[in-house]
Design an enzyme around this catalytic site. Structure first.
Site, PDB file in Angstrom:
ATOM      1  N   ASP A  97       0.869  -1.167   0.000  1.00  0.00           N
ATOM      2  CA  ASP A  97       0.000   0.000   0.000  1.00  0.00           C
ATOM      3  C   ASP A  97       0.913   1.226   0.000  1.00  0.00           C
ATOM      4  OD1 ASP A  97      -2.473   1.484   0.462  1.00  0.00           O
ATOM      5  OD2 ASP A  97      -3.202  -0.367   1.366  1.00  0.00           O
ATOM      6  N   ASP A 153      -2.989   4.659  -2.096  1.00  0.00           N
ATOM      7  CA  ASP A 153      -4.017   5.145  -1.169  1.00  0.00           C
ATOM      8  C   ASP A 153      -4.386   6.609  -1.398  1.00  0.00           C
ATOM      9  OD1 ASP A 153      -5.436   4.648   1.492  1.00  0.00           O
ATOM     10  OD2 ASP A 153      -4.305   6.460   1.949  1.00  0.00           O
ATOM     11  N   GLU A 155      -6.586   4.158  -5.685  1.00  0.00           N
ATOM     12  CA  GLU A 155      -7.836   4.356  -4.951  1.00  0.00           C
ATOM     13  C   GLU A 155      -8.357   5.728  -5.383  1.00  0.00           C
ATOM     14  OE1 GLU A 155      -9.678   4.334  -0.463  1.00  0.00           O
ATOM     15  OE2 GLU A 155      -7.879   5.465  -0.887  1.00  0.00           O
ATOM     16  N   HIS A 197     -11.236  -3.530   3.098  1.00  0.00           N
ATOM     17  CA  HIS A 197     -11.103  -3.255   4.536  1.00  0.00           C
ATOM     18  C   HIS A 197     -11.844  -1.993   4.968  1.00  0.00           C
ATOM     19  CE1 HIS A 197      -8.341  -0.655   2.537  1.00  0.00           C
ATOM     20  NE2 HIS A 197      -8.116   0.001   3.655  1.00  0.00           N
ATOM     21  N   ASP A 198     -12.441  -1.271   4.037  1.00  0.00           N
ATOM     22  CA  ASP A 198     -13.167  -0.047   4.385  1.00  0.00           C
ATOM     23  C   ASP A 198     -14.674  -0.235   4.305  1.00  0.00           C
ATOM     24  OD1 ASP A 198     -10.937   1.558   4.829  1.00  0.00           O
ATOM     25  OD2 ASP A 198     -10.763   2.115   2.725  1.00  0.00           O
TER      26      ASP A 198
HETATM   27  C1  NOJ Z   1      -8.163   4.838   2.389  1.00  0.00           C
HETATM   28  C2  NOJ Z   1      -7.854   3.592   3.154  1.00  0.00           C
HETATM   29  O1  NOJ Z   1      -8.365   2.494   2.455  1.00  0.00           O
HETATM   30  C3  NOJ Z   1      -8.452   3.767   4.522  1.00  0.00           C
HETATM   31  O2  NOJ Z   1      -8.439   2.581   5.257  1.00  0.00           O
HETATM   32  C4  NOJ Z   1      -7.708   4.870   5.217  1.00  0.00           C
HETATM   33  O3  NOJ Z   1      -8.307   5.121   6.460  1.00  0.00           O
HETATM   34  C5  NOJ Z   1      -7.718   6.151   4.393  1.00  0.00           C
HETATM   35  N1  NOJ Z   1      -7.451   5.923   3.002  1.00  0.00           N
HETATM   36  C6  NOJ Z   1      -6.673   7.118   4.891  1.00  0.00           C
HETATM   37  O4  NOJ Z   1      -5.395   6.680   4.520  1.00  0.00           O
END
Ligand code: NOJ
Length: 556
Positions: free
Chosen positions: A98, A199, A256, A328-329
């Site tokens: 990441d 990210d 992302e 994971h989000d």
């Molecule tokens: C996206 C990530 O997937 C998430 O888990 C994170 O909290 C935020 N970006 C901040 O880095």
């Protein structure tokens, strides 16, 4: 289109804290990942993406990095990481790390030096502005809630943090900062990474007008997306990043970046785009208003279908999307998309089939392949993530009672996907011999890898079939490069598409409901490639789909 190694990928996402612990401290680690590589190889994937494992105070579970050049001790050492790369190479698995370069931790030495001396060069590595009349520079809300600005000591200055206040945003306008980041990226690529998941990269360019905007909530703040998301000019930074790093190493890069305007994809994933691919978020809670969907699942399916195909067709002109249904989000996919009473092997396997053959790169999130579920909590205090608490506060601020706010959190919170992996029905689900850092979902006694591994009709076995078909030598050209043609759109609750090239036609049909559905079917079936039921009911020109049935057919 020029072919690239990563086109033929099925990616498995690892949330390292919760994958496998090897030393009994209750936190997953690199050695734990190494011990499960044979499992991943057997699953059939060929790329893994590991969420951040760099040194971090863990305020945002690793997305707050204090040293880009070190592995966090809770995950192991640099030697462990090098061993992981070697072991993966032996199994022909590429590793994506990441890359978190929109912000650092507030414990990163750059930020500490910046705070010590606001006139230093390091202060310009971050976004620091004067307050206005005792208030922050403007009324932007952080993505996790609250003001996006934090006051610096007793000065009138504030620093910007789009996420938690422990994650100050970097100032990409600063050339020295950019050079330091590129050097770091190349350090990792030199070690033999396949590339990165990148990210929050949509946010690196800010619109510097910084005006107050009309508030959109009782807190007086505003989600000012258009000022810090895919802002005009971001491509200049992204291209420079690519030229100085990724391109040199033929890396796979997954951004992302939620690109809503399809034609903008050209800058991101086109032949000369900044990344290999971007995630498609069109079906996620960020884009489908599903507050009440559980009462109207078909309406939601139809809405998702419309958005999905619009994006698929648009993206096909330029390159490849990355397709996923869990990460994971987000909460677990079965709980989000399937009404509770209808969660079964059929609905779970249908969800997998639905997105697996779309044009683009399929991603699987750890535990999805065994049908891990959400783990609702009885009290807000049982959660651990800062973002959860900030959302909870937001709901209370909007007038919800504590009970209502907890209910909302239990439906949508990202921590559901972060419970430890359920390997077996033994102690702590086989995840750790110590006390797990986050409570294990008690349903591990029945939902676990061991129980499914040799069972012919398990979800895990079905995922192996999905992956093996997606990568099958005979069909892979069609699945990777073939056109995508939506089918049976006139039927409610059906998501179906054809993948086609000059030599082959493959049809994927998914009944996304618990009701049988009859569709008029004029095609000539050459062979059945996959079916989550034993039979296909074809009566004359009527194809009778069973509840949550998914089929993949080769057509003549
Ligand atoms: C996206 C990530 O997937 C998430 O888990 C994170 O909290 C935020 N970006 C901040 O880095």
């Amino acid at each position: 289109m020029n072919k690239a190694w990563w086109h033929n990928s099925v990616v498995y996402q690892i949330y390292p804290k919760s994958f496998q612990d090897s030393d009994g401290d209750g936190v997953g680690n690199i050695k734990g990942i190494i011990s499960r590589l044979d499992y991943l190889k057997d699953l059939g994937i060929n790329v893994i993406w590991i969420c951040p494992i760099y040194k971090s105070p863990m305020v945002d579970h690793g997305y707050d990095i204090s040293d880009y050049y070190q592995i966090d001790p809770s995950f192991g050492t640099m030697e462990d990481m090098e061993l992981l790369l070697k072991e993966c190479k032996e199994r022909e698995i590429k590793v994506l790390m990441d890359l978190v370069i929109n912000h650092t931790s507030d414990k990163h030495p750059w930020f500490e030096k910046a705070m010590e001396d606001l006139d230093s060069d390091y202060a310009d590595y971050y976004i620091i502005k004067e307050g206005k009349d005792g208030n922050p520079p403007n009324n932007w809300r952080s993505i996790f809630g609250g003001s996006a600005w934090e006051k610096i000591g007793d000065t009138n200055k504030y620093y910007l943090h789009l996420f938690t206040k422990a994650q100050p945003d970097l100032n990409w306008e600063n050339k020295e900062l950019r050079s330091e980041l590129y050097e770091m990226v190349n350090y990792w690529l030199e070690k033999g990474l396949g590339g990165f998941r990148v990210d929050a990269i949509s946010h690196i360019k800010k619109d510097f007008s910084y005006v107050n905007l009309p508030a959109d909530g009782p807190d007086g703040l505003v989600d000012a997306w258009e000022y810090y998301k895919n802002t005009t000019g971001i491509e200049v930074f992204l291209n420079e990043l690519k030229e100085k790093t990724f391109k040199i190493y033929d890396s796979m890069t997954v951004a992302e970046a939620d690109i809503k305007e399809v034609d903008r994809l050209v800058d991101f994933i086109g032949e000369n785009g900044c990344f290999s691919t971007v995630f498609d978020f069109c079906h996620t809670i960020y884009n489908v208003n599903d507050e009440k969907w559980k009462d109207k699942p078909i309406k939601m399916v139809n809405e998702i279908r419309e958005k999905l195909f619009k994006k698929q067709l648009g993206a096909a002109k330029y390159g490849f999307l990355s397709n996923f249904i869990e990460n994971h989000d987000l909460p677990r996919c079965v709980n989000r998309f399937i009404p509770e009473k209808e969660i079964s092997f059929y609905s779970e396997s249908m969800l997998g089939t639905l997105y697996f053959f779309l044009r683009g790169i399929p991603f699987i999130y750890q535990g999805q392949e065994i049908g891990m579920t959400d783990f609702p909590k009885k009290s807000i205090n049982e959660f651990l993530d800062l973002a959860t608490y900030q959302n909870y506060e937001k709901y209370l601020g909007k007038g919800l009672t504590e009970k209502e706010a907890l209910k909302r959190i239990n439906i949508e919170c990202r921590e559901h996907s972060r419970t430890p992996f359920q390997w077996n029905s033994g102690e702590n689900a086989g995840f750790t011999s110590g006390a797990p850092w986050f409570e294990i979902n008690p349903n591990y006694k029945c939902i676990n890898m061991k129980e499914q591994e040799d069972r012919e009709n398990s979800l895990l076995t079905y995922y192996k079939r999905l992956i093996s078909l997606r990568k099958n030598e005979e069909y892979k050209e069609t699945f990777i490069y073939g056109d995508i043609i939506p089918a049976f759109n006139e039927y409610d609750g059906i998501i179906s598409y054809e993948r086609k090239n000059a030599k082959q036609r493959v049809l994927v049909i998914n009944n996304c409901s618990n009701k049988p559905s009859i569709i008029k079917f004029k095609e000539n079936v050459k062979q059945i490639l996959l079916n989550n039921y034993n039979d296909i009911v074809l009566k004359g020109k009527n194809l009778e789909l069973l509840p949550y049935q998914s089929i993949v057919l080769e057509l003549n």
